[in-house]
Write a protein that holds these residues in place. Structure first.
Motif, PDB file in Angstrom:
ATOM      1  N   VAL A 149       0.864  -1.075   0.011  1.00 51.62           N
ATOM      2  CA  VAL A 149      -0.052   0.191   0.057  1.00 51.62           C
ATOM      3  C   VAL A 149       0.925   1.247  -0.144  1.00 51.62           C
ATOM      4  N   PHE A 150       0.685   2.017  -1.053  1.00 50.64           N
ATOM      5  CA  PHE A 150       1.692   3.290  -1.302  1.00 50.64           C
ATOM      6  C   PHE A 150       0.799   4.131  -2.035  1.00 50.64           C
ATOM      7  N   GLN A 151       0.759   5.402  -1.573  1.00 44.42           N
ATOM      8  CA  GLN A 151       0.133   6.525  -2.269  1.00 44.42           C
ATOM      9  C   GLN A 151      -1.545   6.263  -2.284  1.00 44.42           C
ATOM     10  N   ASP A 152      -1.971   5.630  -1.262  1.00 43.97           N
ATOM     11  CA  ASP A 152      -3.401   5.130  -1.248  1.00 43.97           C
ATOM     12  C   ASP A 152      -3.756   3.945  -2.271  1.00 43.97           C
ATOM     13  N   GLU A 153      -2.678   3.633  -2.980  1.00 47.42           N
ATOM     14  CA  GLU A 153      -2.839   2.382  -4.017  1.00 47.42           C
ATOM     15  C   GLU A 153      -2.588   1.122  -3.156  1.00 47.42           C
ATOM     16  N   VAL A 154      -3.309  -0.092  -3.780  1.00 46.26           N
ATOM     17  CA  VAL A 154      -2.923  -1.412  -3.225  1.00 46.26           C
ATOM     18  C   VAL A 154      -2.441  -2.322  -4.551  1.00 46.26           C
ATOM     19  N   HIS A 155      -1.286  -2.712  -4.254  1.00 39.40           N
ATOM     20  CA  HIS A 155      -0.686  -3.585  -5.303  1.00 39.40           C
ATOM     21  C   HIS A 155      -0.535  -4.908  -4.850  1.00 39.40           C
ATOM     22  N   VAL A 156      -0.506  -5.924  -5.645  1.00 42.60           N
ATOM     23  CA  VAL A 156      -0.135  -7.286  -5.199  1.00 42.60           C
ATOM     24  C   VAL A 156       1.305  -7.508  -5.492  1.00 42.60           C
ATOM     25  N   ALA A 157       1.868  -8.435  -4.293  1.00 44.52           N
ATOM     26  CA  ALA A 157       3.481  -8.448  -4.352  1.00 44.52           C
ATOM     27  C   ALA A 157       3.838  -8.828  -5.634  1.00 44.52           C
ATOM     28  N   ARG A 158       3.499  -9.686  -6.324  1.00 43.80           N
ATOM     29  CA  ARG A 158       3.961 -10.305  -7.700  1.00 43.80           C
ATOM     30  C   ARG A 158       4.207  -9.432  -8.532  1.00 43.80           C
ATOM     31  N   LEU A 159       3.342  -8.321  -8.780  1.00 45.07           N
ATOM     32  CA  LEU A 159       3.184  -7.702  -9.994  1.00 45.07           C
ATOM     33  C   LEU A 159       4.003  -6.093  -9.599  1.00 45.07           C
ATOM     34  N   VAL A 160       3.908  -5.816  -8.443  1.00 41.76           N
ATOM     35  CA  VAL A 160       4.294  -4.403  -8.111  1.00 41.76           C
ATOM     36  C   VAL A 160       5.827  -4.122  -8.148  1.00 41.76           C
ATOM     37  N   THR A 161       6.219  -2.994  -8.589  1.00 39.73           N
ATOM     38  CA  THR A 161       7.661  -2.675  -8.715  1.00 39.73           C
ATOM     39  C   THR A 161       7.964  -1.202  -8.304  1.00 39.73           C
ATOM     40  N   LYS A 162       9.165  -0.766  -8.123  1.00 41.15           N
ATOM     41  CA  LYS A 162       9.291   0.513  -7.743  1.00 41.15           C
ATOM     42  C   LYS A 162       9.637   1.366  -9.163  1.00 41.15           C
ATOM     43  N   MET A 163       8.935   2.012  -9.653  1.00 46.10           N
ATOM     44  CA  MET A 163       9.021   2.577 -10.823  1.00 46.10           C
ATOM     45  C   MET A 163       9.799   3.843 -10.948  1.00 46.10           C
ATOM     46  N   HIS A 164       9.776   4.711 -10.064  1.00 45.44           N
ATOM     47  CA  HIS A 164      10.351   5.982  -9.978  1.00 45.44           C
ATOM     48  C   HIS A 164      11.350   6.157  -8.601  1.00 45.44           C
ATOM     49  N   SER A 165      12.484   6.609  -8.830  1.00 48.39           N
ATOM     50  CA  SER A 165      13.500   6.716  -7.988  1.00 48.39           C
ATOM     51  C   SER A 165      13.370   7.718  -6.886  1.00 48.39           C
ATOM     52  N   THR A 166      12.504   8.640  -6.932  1.00 48.55           N
ATOM     53  CA  THR A 166      12.579   9.920  -6.150  1.00 48.55           C
ATOM     54  C   THR A 166      11.160  10.153  -5.618  1.00 48.55           C
ATOM     55  N   ARG A 167      10.205  10.179  -6.783  1.00 47.29           N
ATOM     56  CA  ARG A 167       8.779  10.597  -6.527  1.00 47.29           C
ATOM     57  C   ARG A 167       8.114   9.879  -5.349  1.00 47.29           C
ATOM     58  N   ILE A 168       7.069  10.590  -4.960  1.00 44.63           N
ATOM     59  CA  ILE A 168       6.446  10.080  -3.830  1.00 44.63           C
ATOM     60  C   ILE A 168       5.578   8.719  -4.199  1.00 44.63           C
ATOM     61  N   ALA A 169       4.854   8.949  -5.615  1.00 41.38           N
ATOM     62  CA  ALA A 169       4.153   8.120  -6.329  1.00 41.38           C
ATOM     63  C   ALA A 169       5.185   6.893  -6.895  1.00 41.38           C
ATOM     64  N   ALA A 170       5.853   6.310  -6.145  1.00 40.09           N
ATOM     65  CA  ALA A 170       7.126   5.362  -6.765  1.00 40.09           C
ATOM     66  C   ALA A 170       6.508   4.024  -7.220  1.00 40.09           C
ATOM     67  N   PHE A 171       5.561   3.782  -6.616  1.00 46.99           N
ATOM     68  CA  PHE A 171       5.334   2.375  -7.146  1.00 46.99           C
ATOM     69  C   PHE A 171       4.120   2.176  -8.287  1.00 46.99           C
ATOM     70  N   SER A 172       4.357   1.132  -9.005  1.00 48.56           N
ATOM     71  CA  SER A 172       3.016   0.662  -9.487  1.00 48.56           C
ATOM     72  C   SER A 172       3.152  -0.634 -10.162  1.00 48.56           C
ATOM     73  N   SER A 173       2.128  -1.424 -10.767  1.00 51.33           N
ATOM     74  CA  SER A 173       2.132  -2.667 -11.296  1.00 51.33           C
ATOM     75  C   SER A 173       1.932  -2.595 -12.943  1.00 51.33           C
ATOM     76  N   PRO A 174       2.847  -2.623 -13.363  1.00 57.67           N
ATOM     77  CA  PRO A 174       2.800  -2.272 -14.969  1.00 57.67           C
ATOM     78  C   PRO A 174       1.819  -3.120 -15.467  1.00 57.67           C
ATOM     79  N   ALA A 175       1.609  -4.375 -15.191  1.00 60.45           N
ATOM     80  CA  ALA A 175       0.979  -5.669 -15.847  1.00 60.45           C
ATOM     81  C   ALA A 175      -0.606  -5.454 -15.929  1.00 60.45           C
TER      82      ALA A 175
END
Ligand SMILES: NC(=O)C[C@H](N)C(=O)O
Length: 330
Positions: A149-175
């Motif tokens: 859970v990051f920036q109010d979003e919920v991501h599953v462990a298998r798909l989530v990745t740190k996409m940005h090195s400095t922004r607070i919206a750092a995580f997403s699940s591209p798939a």
């Protein structure tokens, strides 16, 4: 009044708990400092704080992951209705996935952190922790396995990745994107739980070394040859849908022939590996035929943890990374 949901809050360090005024981000506060004050705690939640580790996530080792998994398991066995782990963001997605490999749970397990330390303007840690506590208190989240859970979003462990090195919206699940979000202290689930579980059939403390090799234009087999004697298994972040240079392909096949499992992943952040499209030296057909294993949609670092903990428990690589069924005729 309803009985409050008891949530274990387990701290491991990371920017979310950096102690002010430590300019070098090396000292971490205890979990007591991360617990929201009574007025800031979402309704109906009681926090049971516990320190597990206190370090930047770059220092995390497989042994630490094993220790953390035991701590989470203990908290669940002690009757927690949910677990929140606070963690540094650099390797957060790997720890989330490792908990999916190692922790059998019927309650939600949520991992969060922060991109800005508590003494910087607009620290994101308190809001992330609050949202994580809200999510961890909802039993419907349990079947998703560990979530981030990051920036109010919920991501599953298998798909989530740190996409940005400095922004607070750092995580997403591209798939697939987030599976839900938190707003007004409520969890909204948008998509159903993943089709399968990542829990390993056998679990044991880490006892093997698994290397991870990058690929790029013109990368030959020399790094793989140098690494092979020092490891028990190897993961390669291959090009595209599972391809490597012919020279690297030969070195990987030699590693597999020496009895050390080799797992192919893709350096692309999204998409799966092919099985039967390209032929020739270094192609997916050739590598599969030579007995290399393919990790499907799993990222290189997560495939490495799956091989490492799976091998440590004595599970053959072919069981950890099953081959896809034969493709229909085209
Ligand atoms: N934002 C962070 O937490 C980064 C930090 N270097 C860590 O992973 O521990």
């Amino acid at each position: 009044m309803a009985v409050p949901r008891s949530i274990a809050l387990i701290a491991t360090g990371g920017t979310v708990s950096v102690a002010p005024p430590s300019a070098d981000c090396q000292t971490h506060r205890g979990v007591g400092e991360l617990v929201p004050r009574p007025g800031d705690l979402p309704d109906g939640i009681e926090v049971v704080p516990r320190d597990a580790l206190g370090m930047s996530s770059r220092r995390m080792t497989p042994d630490d992951l094993w220790t953390l998994a035991s701590t989470v398991t203990e908290a669940i066995a002690a009757g927690s209705n949910g677990v929140v782990v606070t963690h540094g963001t650099d390797t957060l997605e790997e720890t989330a996935y490792a908990l999916g490999l190692l922790v059998e749970t019927r309650v939600p397990v949520v991992i969060t952190g922060a991109m800005r330390s508590p003494h910087h303007s607009g620290p994101d840690g308190p809001a992330n922790i609050r949202a994580a506590l809200v999510a961890a208190a909802v039993p419907d989240l349990a079947p998703y396995g560990p979530t981030v859970v990051f920036q109010d979003e919920v991501h599953v462990a298998r798909l989530v990745t740190k996409m940005h090195s400095t922004r607070i919206a750092a995580f997403s699940s591209p798939a697939a994107g987030p599976v839900g979000f938190v707003a007004e202290d409520r969890l909204e689930l948008l998509l159903g739980p993943p089709p399968g579980t990542d829990l390993l059939p056998g679990r044991a403390a880490p006892s093997v070394r698994v290397g991870l090799l990058p690929t790029a234009t013109g990368i030959d087999g020399s790094a793989a040859e140098a690494l092979t004697p020092d490891v028990d298994g190897l993961v390669v972040a291959a090009l595209g849908a599972g391809h490597v240079s012919p020279s690297l392909g030969a070195a990987l096949v030699a590693c597999a022939e020496a009895g050390k499992p080799v797992v192919v992943t893709s350096r692309c952040p999204d998409g799966a590996l092919l099985a039967d499209t390209y032929a020739g030296a270094g192609s997916e057909r050739e590598l599969r035929r030579a007995g290399l294993h393919f990790a499907g949609t799993l990222s290189p670092p997560k495939a490495r943890l799956r091989l490492l903990f799976g091998m440590s428990a004595g599970t053959p690589a072919a069981e950890l990374f099953p081959a896809p069924p034969p493709a229909p005729k085209r």
